[in-house]
Design a protein around this motif. Structure first.
Motif, mmCIF file in Angstrom:
data_model
loop_
_atom_site.group_PDB
_atom_site.id
_atom_site.type_symbol
_atom_site.label_atom_id
_atom_site.label_comp_id
_atom_site.label_asym_id
_atom_site.label_seq_id
_atom_site.Cartn_x
_atom_site.Cartn_y
_atom_site.Cartn_z
ATOM 1 N N ARG A 199 0.848 -1.199 0.000
ATOM 2 C CA ARG A 199 0.000 0.000 0.000
ATOM 3 C C ARG A 199 0.877 1.240 0.000
ATOM 4 N NH1 ARG A 199 -5.398 -1.048 1.799
ATOM 5 N NH2 ARG A 199 -5.678 -3.199 2.473
ATOM 6 N N ARG A 200 0.565 2.168 -0.909
ATOM 7 C CA ARG A 200 1.271 3.451 -0.937
ATOM 8 C C ARG A 200 0.593 4.484 -0.055
ATOM 9 N NH1 ARG A 200 1.432 5.211 -6.967
ATOM 10 N NH2 ARG A 200 -0.763 4.623 -6.745
ATOM 11 N N MET A 201 -0.662 4.214 0.317
ATOM 12 C CA MET A 201 -1.435 5.175 1.087
ATOM 13 C C MET A 201 -1.818 4.569 2.431
ATOM 14 S SD MET A 201 -1.658 7.724 -0.957
ATOM 15 C CE MET A 201 -2.830 8.618 0.063
ATOM 16 N N GLY A 465 -14.171 9.088 -5.175
ATOM 17 C CA GLY A 465 -14.186 9.591 -3.809
ATOM 18 C C GLY A 465 -14.730 10.977 -3.611
ATOM 19 N N ALA A 466 -15.148 11.673 -4.673
ATOM 20 C CA ALA A 466 -15.667 13.034 -4.508
ATOM 21 C C ALA A 466 -16.976 13.013 -3.730
ATOM 22 C CB ALA A 466 -15.875 13.692 -5.868
ATOM 23 N N GLY A 467 -17.113 13.981 -2.810
ATOM 24 C CA GLY A 467 -18.355 14.106 -2.064
ATOM 25 C C GLY A 467 -19.427 14.827 -2.856
ATOM 26 N N ASN A 468 -19.034 15.768 -3.697
ATOM 27 C CA ASN A 468 -19.964 16.455 -4.593
ATOM 28 C C ASN A 468 -19.181 16.968 -5.794
ATOM 29 O OD1 ASN A 468 -18.916 19.196 -3.839
ATOM 30 N ND2 ASN A 468 -19.783 18.596 -1.862
ATOM 31 N N TRP A 469 -19.883 17.316 -6.844
ATOM 32 C CA TRP A 469 -19.246 17.713 -8.106
ATOM 33 C C TRP A 469 -20.131 18.741 -8.789
ATOM 34 C CZ3 TRP A 469 -20.591 17.776 -13.239
ATOM 35 C CH2 TRP A 469 -19.563 17.865 -14.179
ATOM 36 N N SER A 470 -19.493 19.753 -9.411
ATOM 37 C CA SER A 470 -20.243 20.792 -10.124
ATOM 38 C C SER A 470 -19.459 21.222 -11.354
ATOM 39 C CB SER A 470 -20.485 22.023 -9.239
ATOM 40 O OG SER A 470 -21.215 21.683 -8.085
ATOM 41 N N LEU A 471 -20.183 21.715 -12.353
ATOM 42 C CA LEU A 471 -19.582 22.270 -13.565
ATOM 43 C C LEU A 471 -20.218 23.626 -13.821
ATOM 44 C CD1 LEU A 471 -17.712 21.783 -16.054
ATOM 45 C CD2 LEU A 471 -19.746 20.879 -17.231
ATOM 46 N N TYR A 472 -19.376 24.661 -14.036
ATOM 47 C CA TYR A 472 -19.868 26.031 -14.234
ATOM 48 C C TYR A 472 -19.367 26.567 -15.567
ATOM 49 C CZ TYR A 472 -21.081 25.999 -9.277
ATOM 50 O OH TYR A 472 -21.628 25.692 -8.053
ATOM 51 N N GLU A 473 -20.240 27.362 -16.186
ATOM 52 C CA GLU A 473 -19.921 28.022 -17.451
ATOM 53 C C GLU A 473 -19.900 29.524 -17.218
ATOM 54 O OE1 GLU A 473 -21.521 28.038 -22.109
ATOM 55 O OE2 GLU A 473 -22.793 27.286 -20.481
ATOM 56 N N ASP A 474 -18.857 30.206 -17.708
ATOM 57 C CA ASP A 474 -18.709 31.651 -17.556
ATOM 58 C C ASP A 474 -19.725 32.351 -18.474
ATOM 59 O OD1 ASP A 474 -17.909 34.338 -17.567
ATOM 60 O OD2 ASP A 474 -15.803 33.799 -17.266
ATOM 61 N N VAL A 475 -20.655 33.095 -17.886
ATOM 62 C CA VAL A 475 -21.707 33.720 -18.692
ATOM 63 C C VAL A 475 -21.161 34.834 -19.574
ATOM 64 C CG1 VAL A 475 -23.526 33.127 -17.063
ATOM 65 C CG2 VAL A 475 -22.315 35.302 -16.812
ATOM 66 N N GLU A 496 -7.402 9.354 -4.861
ATOM 67 C CA GLU A 496 -8.166 9.419 -6.114
ATOM 68 C C GLU A 496 -7.395 8.818 -7.274
ATOM 69 O OE1 GLU A 496 -10.844 13.079 -6.793
ATOM 70 O OE2 GLU A 496 -9.165 13.823 -5.592
ATOM 71 N N GLU A 497 -6.130 9.168 -7.399
ATOM 72 C CA GLU A 497 -5.333 8.715 -8.540
ATOM 73 C C GLU A 497 -5.241 7.194 -8.575
ATOM 74 O OE1 GLU A 497 -2.976 8.829 -11.943
ATOM 75 O OE2 GLU A 497 -4.155 10.420 -11.005
ATOM 76 N N SER A 498 -5.037 6.568 -7.402
ATOM 77 C CA SER A 498 -4.887 5.109 -7.371
ATOM 78 C C SER A 498 -6.202 4.383 -7.647
ATOM 79 C CB SER A 498 -4.336 4.676 -6.013
ATOM 80 O OG SER A 498 -5.244 4.996 -4.974
ATOM 81 N N ARG A 499 -7.324 5.068 -7.510
ATOM 82 C CA ARG A 499 -8.622 4.435 -7.725
ATOM 83 C C ARG A 499 -9.081 4.478 -9.174
ATOM 84 N NH1 ARG A 499 -11.675 7.182 -2.465
ATOM 85 N NH2 ARG A 499 -10.828 5.742 -0.891
ATOM 86 N N LEU A 500 -8.396 5.223 -10.010
ATOM 87 C CA LEU A 500 -8.825 5.361 -11.406
ATOM 88 C C LEU A 500 -8.525 4.098 -12.191
ATOM 89 C CD1 LEU A 500 -7.601 8.997 -12.205
ATOM 90 C CD2 LEU A 500 -9.940 8.255 -11.689
ATOM 91 N N THR A 501 -9.509 3.591 -12.923
ATOM 92 C CA THR A 501 -9.294 2.480 -13.839
ATOM 93 C C THR A 501 -8.891 3.031 -15.206
ATOM 94 O OG1 THR A 501 -11.586 2.465 -14.604
ATOM 95 C CG2 THR A 501 -11.082 1.189 -12.610
ATOM 96 N N GLU A 502 -8.515 2.137 -16.120
ATOM 97 C CA GLU A 502 -8.163 2.570 -17.473
ATOM 98 C C GLU A 502 -9.363 3.228 -18.157
ATOM 99 O OE1 GLU A 502 -5.175 2.703 -18.878
ATOM 100 O OE2 GLU A 502 -4.496 2.097 -16.887
ATOM 101 N N THR A 503 -10.553 2.709 -17.909
ATOM 102 C CA THR A 503 -11.755 3.320 -18.479
ATOM 103 C C THR A 503 -11.959 4.724 -17.921
ATOM 104 O OG1 THR A 503 -12.769 1.141 -18.734
ATOM 105 C CG2 THR A 503 -14.243 3.042 -18.794
#
Length: 533
Positions: A199-201, A465-475, A496-503
């Motif tokens: 384990r690295r973490m 692992g994100a608790g919430n996520w948002s995307l904003y566009e500059d008007v 987060e990095e270690s949890r990413l799959t190839e997909t």
């Protein structure tokens, strides 16, 4: 001489040894259930107390499945499995000794039955997640089918052995046999030379690991599809389990021997279907297998609904057993394939919790309908409901889908700057929430393409692992976009990095490829520590 396809997973020596030992422990579990139920008829023969024996066996699954899955993911699984078997062995020995000395009462029996059930509940997700480590991916579905075959063999043999043991030497003999069976499994686990990956973490804490597991399942379309299709199947097919005793007694007018015959026919059919599954997989994908198994289960319940003789009833149970193992093992394999190693036991625990829950609900509902109206009506409604549900959930596919395009690996990926030296002492598990930011510049003509790509990016962030996520566009500047998400701590951010799959990486790369770079730069990334006063 080559093994038949159904036996192919047994060529792996560790899986073979553990499968045989698990078969012995499953037989011991059914012997234990038989002995506990019979003993309760002597200690307190009321239907309520006898019914509580089964409740004490199943309740731990609902209480402990998710924490058990989390623990199996964050500590060495071999040690975890050894601990669970040792607990069951100890409780079985205590129960055997107390029974042999006439020192057990009805509530003591329930308490020890619950304790043994707790050990089994801790064992379920860990063993299911371990199967991936014992066989290669191409043998996984076959290995899960063999696990189902072993379970059905145990269900057919265990109660009979339990009955012989009780008749020969009393319930204490049944409990002693259960202890011996789990000793066999402990010895097999001790012979398994398992090496945990370094384990690295730091290891996750239990509560945060449980939250991460629930976030993964909620953001994983493949896991959600497996759970949905399992609920649609088990909710209605559980009617047979809830109604079979009444069906045999009232509709067929037969006794306990016929009840045992019906269970035996179902078990043998399930075993035979398990052996046939490898050949079936060459003709049908997993989604189609579950669909046609659901239709076969509906036909089986319809046959039972109109049967008043043991012969057509046995045919219905034959179809039912085949449908049960075909759908159950295929759905379990889909759940395992949908979850990466870091979260597999937690995801499987949530899957198991879901189908155990709907089975209990379906069995209770069918029992209420059968008692309030009639057994044929309840079985008929279950058959209709099973067929309708199979059609309705068919669009939710459980097959592993290949990427529709080659991932743009040449696209520069966002790389945030290293933390400032004066803040590094604040970074760790106690850092508080971390806000992560990625800024994109997107050609307005690519807006719809970018939004479609970011839908999958959202799921990747939440699965990781994100608790919430948002995307904003500059008007004011439609080409400017900001992606924001938070994680619980700096350590969780590093995970987060270690949890990413190839997909997952391919999905992030597709979004990054839409960024309009300035001098070949990637989207700008930054991380902010929560310092709210």
């Amino acid at each position: 001489m080559a093994l038949p396809r159904a036996f192919a997973p047994l060529r792996h020596s560790v899986f073979r040894a553990l499968w045989l030992a698990t078969l012995a422990s499953n037989i011991g579990g059914w012997i234990q259930n038989t002995g506990a139920g019979w003993l309760m008829t002597s200690l307190s023969p009321s239907p309520f107390m006898v019914g509580l024996v089964q409740a004490a066996t199943m309740l731990p699954v609902f209480l402990l499945a998710l924490p058990a899955g989390a623990l199996a993911d964050i500590i060495d699984r071999r040690l975890f499995l050894l601990g669970a078997q040792a607990w069951i062995l100890l409780m079985a020995l205590i129960l055997a000794v107390l029974t042999a000395t006439d020192s057990i009462g009805p509530w003591g029996l329930l308490a020890l039955t619950f304790a043994i059930g707790a050990g089994s509940a801790m064992n379920f997700p860990a063993w299911a997640a371990t199967t991936n480590e014992l066989v290669p991916r191409e043998d996984l579905v076959g290995a899960i089918a063999l696990n189902g075959i072993g379970f059905n063999l145990a269900r057919a043999v265990g109660p009979a052995l339990g009955g012989f043991a009780i008749a020969a030497a009393g319930p204490e003999a049944a409990f002693g046999l259960n202890a011996v069976a789990f000793l066999v499994l402990i010895l097999a686990l001790l012979s398994w030379r398992h090496t945990e990956a370094p384990r690295r973490m730091p290891k996750e804490h239990l509560l945060s690991a449980m939250r991460a597991g629930m976030r993964f399942v909620s953001a994983s379309p493949a896991m959600r599809a497996a759970i949905l299709r399992a609920c649609a199947f088990f909710l209605f097919t559980a009617a047979v389990w809830g109604l079979l005793p009444l069906f045999v007694r009232q509709q067929l007018g037969l006794g306990p021997q016929a009840f045992g015959l019906m269970l035996g026919v179902m078990g043998l059919s399930a075993v035979a279907a398990g052996f046939a599954l490898p050949a079936l997989r060459g003709r049908l994908d997993r989604s189609a297998t579950v669909f046609w198994a659901s239709i076969l289960a509906a036909i089986a319940m319809a046959i039972l609904a109109v049967s008043h003789h043991w012969a057509p009833a046995a045919l219905g149970m034959l179809f039912y057993g085949a449908a049960w193992i075909a759908a159950g093992s295929t759905l379990a394999a889909s759940a395992q394939l949908a979850a990466p190693g870091w979260v597999r036991a937690r995801a499987i625990a949530i899957y198991q919790l879901s189908f155990f829950g709907v089975m209990a609900l379906g069995s209770a509902l069918a029992g209420w309908l059968g008692g309030s109206f009639s057994v044929p009506l309840a079985l008929g409604l279950a058959a209709v409901g099973c067929a309708i549900a199979a059609v309705l959930v068919r669009p939710w596919r459980i097959d592993s889908l290949a990427l529709s395009e080659t991932p743009p690996t040449a696209a520069p990926m966002p790389q945030p700057e290293a933390p400032a030296a004066e803040l590094r002492g604040l970074l760790g598990e106690a850092s508080g929430r971390v806000l992560e930011v990625v800024r994109y510049r997107i050609d307005p003509a690519q807006r719809s393409t970018f939004l479609a790509a970011m839908q999958e990016v959202r799921r990747v962030r939440l699965r990781s692992g994100a608790g919430n996520w948002s995307l904003y566009e500059d008007v004011a500047h439609p080409e400017r976009w900001v992606e924001l998400w938070t994680v619980d701590s700096w350590t969780e951010h590093l995970r987060e990095e270690s949890r990413l799959t190839e997909t997952d990486r391919a999905a992030l790369a597709r979004a990054a490829a839409l960024h309009q770079p300035e001098a070949g730069t990637a989207p700008e990334a930054a991380r902010f520590l929560n310092v709210t006063p």
